[in-house]
Design a protein around this motif. Structure first.
Motif, short mmCIF file in Angstrom:
data_model
loop_
_atom_site.label_atom_id
_atom_site.label_comp_id
_atom_site.label_asym_id
_atom_site.label_seq_id
_atom_site.Cartn_x
_atom_site.Cartn_y
_atom_site.Cartn_z
N ALA A 2 -16.52 35.19 26.39
CA ALA A 2 -17.35 33.64 25.96
C ALA A 2 -18.23 32.91 26.76
N LYS A 4 -21.52 29.96 27.74
CA LYS A 4 -21.08 29.31 27.73
C LYS A 4 -21.50 28.26 26.25
N GLU A 6 -20.96 29.34 23.36
CA GLU A 6 -19.24 29.22 22.54
C GLU A 6 -18.08 28.39 22.65
N CYS A 7 -18.45 27.96 24.41
CA CYS A 7 -17.28 27.46 25.13
C CYS A 7 -17.21 25.46 24.49
N ARG A 8 -19.39 25.61 24.40
CA ARG A 8 -18.85 24.17 23.86
C ARG A 8 -18.99 23.91 22.46
N CYS A 37 -12.84 20.01 31.38
CA CYS A 37 -12.33 20.50 30.59
C CYS A 37 -12.92 22.12 31.26
N ILE A 39 -13.94 25.66 32.81
CA ILE A 39 -13.57 26.96 32.15
C ILE A 39 -13.61 27.66 33.42
N GLY A 77 -12.77 30.34 28.95
CA GLY A 77 -13.88 30.37 27.75
C GLY A 77 -13.44 31.28 26.26
N ASP A 78 -12.22 32.69 26.30
CA ASP A 78 -11.81 33.42 25.45
C ASP A 78 -10.93 32.24 24.91
N LEU A 80 -10.22 29.44 25.23
CA LEU A 80 -10.70 27.92 24.71
C LEU A 80 -11.08 28.45 23.05
N VAL A 81 -11.71 29.23 23.27
CA VAL A 81 -12.47 30.05 21.74
C VAL A 81 -10.76 30.41 20.65
#
Length: 115
Positions: A2, A4, A6-8, A37, A39, A77-78, A80-81
């Motif tokens: 993911a 930055k 996509e994480c936001r 948070c 990442i 990140g993955d 989180l998404v």
């Protein structure tokens, strides 16, 4: 992996979900606490506040957070998404160590309602 952005976006969606919640979830999200948070795979940290049932991101930092937030989350990140998208169960990810959540004891008791 993911990005930055996509994480936001996932954090914004999580904030929207919390704001629309009711019952126990709404009361758990109503805390007023500093929040970070991290990442891990992107080596960035979103910092802000959990306030009035929303996540307010105030800054994005390279590397680990400079100050210890009252509620600290660390994950890829993955993950989180996937969690925000409903593809990864937070409780299972936390129990397996994929997601790290740190907070004071009282906050953890309150946050468990989000599970």
């Amino acid at each position: 992996m993911a990005t930055k952005e996509e994480c936001r976006s996932a954090l914004d969606k999580l904030s929207d979900n919390l704001a629309q919640a009711d019952g126990d979830v709404r009361s758990a999200a109503s805390l007023d606490r500093s929040l970070s948070c991290r990442i891990t795979d992107l080596d960035i940290t979103f910092v802000g506040r959990l306030k009035e049932g929303r996540i307010e991101v105030l800054d994005t930092l390279e590397g680990p957070p400079r100050e210890k937030a009252q509620i600290r989350l660390a994950l890829t990140g993955d993950d989180l998404v996937a969690m925000v998208g409903g593809e990864l169960n937070f409780a299972k990810a936390w129990a397996s160590g994929r997601v790290k959540l740190e907070a004071g004891f009282r906050d953890l008791l309150q946050l468990r309602k989000l599970l």
